[in-house]
Design an enzyme around this catalytic site. Structure first.
Site, mmCIF file in Angstrom:
data_model
loop_
_atom_site.group_PDB
_atom_site.id
_atom_site.type_symbol
_atom_site.label_atom_id
_atom_site.label_comp_id
_atom_site.label_asym_id
_atom_site.label_seq_id
_atom_site.Cartn_x
_atom_site.Cartn_y
_atom_site.Cartn_z
ATOM 1 C CB SER A 1 13.179 -25.850 -4.381
ATOM 2 O OG SER A 1 14.371 -26.573 -4.548
ATOM 3 N NE ARG B 1 -6.204 25.682 7.172
ATOM 4 C CZ ARG B 1 -5.109 26.216 6.596
ATOM 5 N NH1 ARG B 1 -4.084 25.438 6.259
ATOM 6 N NH2 ARG B 1 -5.053 27.512 6.339
#
Lengths: 441, 441, 441, 441
Positions: A268, A307
């Protein structure tokens, strides 16, 4: 539908793209091409047909957005892709597109290709982190730092040891990645490859060879230990990152100030003291995604019969997200380590913050083992000095019992953090040797 | 980077888009615009400045991809957006862009806007599911179905009761969504709104009014119970979907065949018996994402001090994903219910599959309560008949003890599933009345 | 098999015992007794039979260990308990033990009793924490503390505001607990209560009245939104604790030293500086159990058909553990708050640690808004002073631009943290009023 | 506080006791004894002192309940145990109890001993499951079963292949358990073993040898990859169990009836058709605990600095619970497999349920590949027959196109499930060979 607003934090690094739609499409097509060629290798179809199919397996011919939309119909992306591919393949060869395969064969094998490449990229960043950590450990072999337990100062360590601990975690993570294997999926509708007669196993073998994947013992449509193992390894990598990132943010605290990320966007202009460790923060945030994703993948393990009715589909998102967030975690950690500025003086100053109290037990030990004082008496005398509020060296030197046995110099020496580092150096050297040895393999 | 390959399954329905980048960008800009106006409302800045700012808060002026990329610098998407917005605002007004706010104010408030709209769309699908379920419950008030416990046939139910049970779960889920509240976030850098002097609370009030959000008691930068509550409600919705979707896939099994998704893409031209319940499967897969995502959000709750070092960033992805996957789960369930064909005859046939064994305890009860037979004797006689392997009515009628008290007709009546439905009808009617009452509010 | 080695940390407080086997046994028996009486209330069985049954529903007649062992046979603890109870009940009444009920009716209703009582005890600790936090917030209305974002110092706050933020989280948690409802479960084998003819709903109503539980709309054997809602509320409580506990451990750090747990076992005779915040640490550890447990409960939501094949059984442990660990988290937090010593001087000193840099933006604002300096010029001048390395007041006063407009006194006043607390006081007062109002209800 | 009410289901098998308090106490004492002896081995203390200490390290001298209660003071069970042990050790040796160690050294090393033994017992049950599955696979090499995808019938498989798929998952789980390593933890207060001067590493080496644990490269107080890896392996085992248990409960459904648990308590005297697969149900319930517990362990990975402020304590419960629930899952699966009765006739009947539709694509293929019919024409003809509602063989034989090329016998042969099993046998034989090879190592 774009989805990248948070990717700067949670999907940084090369893995994100390697698990994106473009790579997935490429992988799906690579599998179809390799399948056709493997079937030619096995004598099931002609080489000409195989090449005619492979020639159309180029990502630029297909639109991933419409494939995604078409998923709605049958519930997976392979089916519309096969339709589109078949349309492009001219003549008789079209009949051999996707021959004998089920959608899951293609998607699972593509997932293995995608995961393999993503893990390779991830491993590179893991190794890079390891190298950076090794450098830190070596550079700070003798840098005294306060040991901290339950976030309270304890006996001293070196920052080299701290970094070596991080390094050993990173090398373990690398080991788990290295141990991963990636196998072809190919079983046809119900795992018997029945459409190929007896040549199923041959095709599997050729397919594995062409894609540079392992050949599985049998189809694993509903035996998902590969996925669980992969999830575990990635969860382990994220866990390792989480620890290091947490430590860095703690060391970067304004009051601690032992480590800073330099040159980042975290600074900053009006608050030069403020240097958000944004890379470590991002690494922590990305790593925090892993446990829930691992749980989701493990929870989806009960694939029904041949499956699954939902558990397979449930894997797609978390597998991709786990690779991506782990990739981001490691990449951000790498960035944090590259930016890391270590303040050796501050470390030393912090280590002396408690003015020797952390080492007061050394005085007790010395009195007991070298001067024959009873442990109880020694302990009471030292405790009294600690509680006195006086500078500790002075209080101890002035104490009747302690002063009778130990000079002020001896006391000061015993309370010097640099003199009480135990085997820190040995441990660091071990971690460094191990890291070097890993790389030579 | 496109990411939609699996969206057809896992990100179906309107919620997916409502939590996408475009909506997020719009929400972020809406917050900045409303903030400027709220500050004008509070007399902090001029109305002209506010309108000058608001005029630039249009999504088409900004590129979401570059914002996402710029996130890398400071770690959140608000900061680069504020920079870009400030650049567009001409003259003095530029000094009042984002005035007194911190990035988290904007991102959290935008998250509330996005979540509010997504939850509204989600709730619509939840209500639509409720209506479909209410229709099923009403239509099948008297449809006999096998009760199933631990996946074994038990005493009969009606399909109306099954659907009413689903309905009550869906209405509970709707209640939790309705109870959610969404509040403005506004506290400035550390939650004191210090940059606004004493007018912070005024601005918060005006901001809430302008965005039609709740006014919070105080800033909640690191008090994340709102997020936890939202996560819990969404997890509850997914849990409800998971149960119904599981049941549908089980009822659709080839051997059970009591329910089918008609007219979907799940069919096969050569396998007319095969009709994958792909909508229910997709709903189940999407719903399976929730528990892990809820856990991730809860795990991220320990936000440090005034603003967190990673836990905040860690929320973004799972919150979006949880909204999206829950939205997909509900949408797919709605589709499944729209497609659902119920085979009443098959239900009845299945209910009779076990030939009355499920009701054999009724014979025992009748013998005990109506004919004064001791419970032990009655039980032994009935058990022997059950074990005989004979058709049960015949075996019971032929039994010395049973036959002495009950005619074959009485036995058959007692073993008729339709005669043993208890309070099924009462329960269904309650659920229907409750559903209607909900809607009238 | 004892299991208490870690209970001092992870199962502290009254909840642990309230969810233990003894309470569970009592609850199971209370349900059986209330069921018999409710059936008498409904005219299904005689009052004498009901009392004969109820007379045997005393925990001391049964051995919980053998019940647990007997679970192995049928898979739940109600079945062996019913067997044992029936054996104890003399004569004809024995035939009406558990009449019309299924095991899950008993176990689920008992779970509601156990959860209700545990939540009540938990709520007491939550309220006690709230009171302690309210006291802290009131006492420290004006105690200046460094605001900390991403673990870096930001603009100042008050410790009163910090505590008020904690308080608002705790009050939200209390609200979620208060909103919980607990309902009877009663549906018989498949949810139709068929064994009771048409009197099922009557029995449910009487049963609810006798146990002081809610009457459900219909049986919820496989509609688990009650469990999901309970899990969510408990997860929310733990999340709130996690945040506060994390903050306390951070404030207790040796380098920060703003808060200490006094008079605890966490001290060390030779290390008087070292005061492990062991209560906060234990609270954090207990709270960390919640997210995974909530996920497990949500994952178990897909209960098949009328009664589930595993998902029901899967709830027992995590529900108990979630109550217990949340109870421990709140109790430890209460202990930590009772022990908490706040060092006001240290807070002030830390707030001034960065020498005004945190407030440098105020100088910029003052120059812009009060003295007409352009924002860019003001910013550059202030930034240069910040970067100068000089004491900030001096640098600013000496700066050509700044010094021209602001005196050293004005500069010092603007950089005084106590002068830049914004609406901290307003927010604290709101939280305190809200807390008081909550308690009056 | 007893806690065993649900243990019959969720804590079955030998692991439960191996992770109970009694074993933990024994392990803690074993570590203290071995430490004293290792320090004698390294020449740090006298052998006499070591033996004096070791002599008091007997579990019967200590009360686990009071240790658990005393945990409250310092936050871990080692500290009160060391106090109690020191009190029992007479004279000078007392000064060398726990010499140079920190509580975490003892608890972590004890955890490794407990985990090692629990994993060994778990692995035995895993291997036993593997043997039972291998037997099933071998016995049913030719047992035709319907393949099921998305819970719909697909092309046929063999039950041997189904079992071989289960077996390969179980063998993978066994591999992950075998690969686990367990290491000593020893680092003293901050990981430098400073209290032992330079002899720390020697003591670690001797300690590892005495406890038959691995020697770690450096202390791992806050480097928890060992815990993550252990968690991953256990999660993988539970995932494997979850899949098999789900399949068994599905095969046991009344409508499917291909597998039954015989001779269990799951039966009912009046409902001979009803045979609850209670072992599989219990296995599923226990396995469902794992994902959340793994997530909790992974979430606790960010151990701060040298020793964590809560994350370490947070591991104790989930590690124990994960071992215990995985142990229960595997034991219940073993029981289910021991009880499993496979109904070969029913499997065959179910496989023929769809009357050949599942194999209709074979007719198309034969027409195309053997008789030169165009794919489109062949497909249309076959689809029309499938949709006709006639028995499929008849419809096909009567079709003009099909009947012209294929006899009714050929059609029937092509539609026979037993003729379309592809490489099922090859895959089963591979899995069996692999299982045998595993055992020979």
């Amino acid at each position: 539908m774009s989805d990248g607003l948070f990717d700067g934090v949670l999907a940084a690094g090369p893995v994100a793209e390697l698990v994106g739609d473009a790579e997935w499409l490429r992988a799906l097509l690579d599998v179809e091409a390799a399948l056709a060629r493997a079937e030619a290798d096995a004598g099931l179809i002609s080489a000409a047909h195989a090449e005619a199919i492979a020639a159309q397996c180029r990502a630029e011919y297909y639109d991933v957005a419409s494939l995604g939309a078409a998923t709605t119909g049958v519930g997976n992306p392979a089916a519309p892709l096969v339709r589109a591919l078949t349309e492009r393949v001219a003549g008789a060869a079209a009949g051999f597109v996707h021959f004998g395969a089920t959608s899951q064969d293609i998607v699972d094998t593509a997932a293995m290709l995608v995961a393999r490449d993503a893990v390779a990229a991830l491993a590179e960043d893991v190794v890079a982190c390891g190298d950076l950590l090794a450098r830190l450990a070596a550079d700070h072999l003798d840098t005294v730092q306060a040991g901290r337990t339950l976030l309270q100062h304890a006996v001293p360590v070196t920052f080299g040891l701290t970094a070596a601990g991080w390094l050993s975690g990173m090398d373990s993570a690398a080991d788990r990645l290295t141990a991963l294997t990636f196998a072809v999926q190919f079983g046809g509708a119900a795992g018997t490859v029945a459409a190929l007669g007896e040549r199923g196993p041959d095709v599997v073998r050729h397919l594995a060879a062409r894609l540079d994947l392992d050949e599985p013992m049998l189809p694993w449509h509903t035996e998902r230990s590969r996925i669980a193992t992969l999830a575990g390894a990635l969860g382990g990598v994220s866990a390792t990152v989480a620890k290091i990132a947490r430590d860095i943010t703690l060391l970067a605290q304004t009051e601690v100030a032992e480590a800073t990320e330099q040159g980042s966007g975290g600074g900053s202009s009006t608050m030069p003291h403020k240097r958000n460790p944004i890379a470590a923060v991002s690494a922590a945030a990305a790593a925090a995604q892993a446990p829930g994703l691992v749980a989701t993948l493990l929870s989806a393990s009960a694939h029904e019969h041949q499956r699954a009715a939902g558990s397979w589909h449930a894997e797609w998102r978390p597998l991709r997200e786990l690779l991506r967030s782990t990739g981001s975690a490691v990449r951000w950690l790498r960035t944090s380590l590259e930016r890391l500025h270590v303040d050796v003086d501050r470390m030393r100053a912090n280590a002396e913050l408690t003015g020797g109290y952390a080492l007061a037990e050394r005085i007790t030990s010395e009195l007991v083992t070298e001067h024959g004082v009873s442990r109880a008496k020694a302990h009471d005398a030292v405790a009294a000095c600690c509680a006195s509020g006086e500078p500790l060296v002075d209080a101890l030197a002035a104490d009747v019992l302690v002063g009778a046995h130990l000079s002020a110099e001896r006391i000061a020496a015993l309370l010097d953090p640099a003199s009480y580092l135990g085997s820190a150096r040995v441990f660091v050297e071990r971690a460094l040797r191990h890291h070097e040895a890993r790389k030579e393999h």
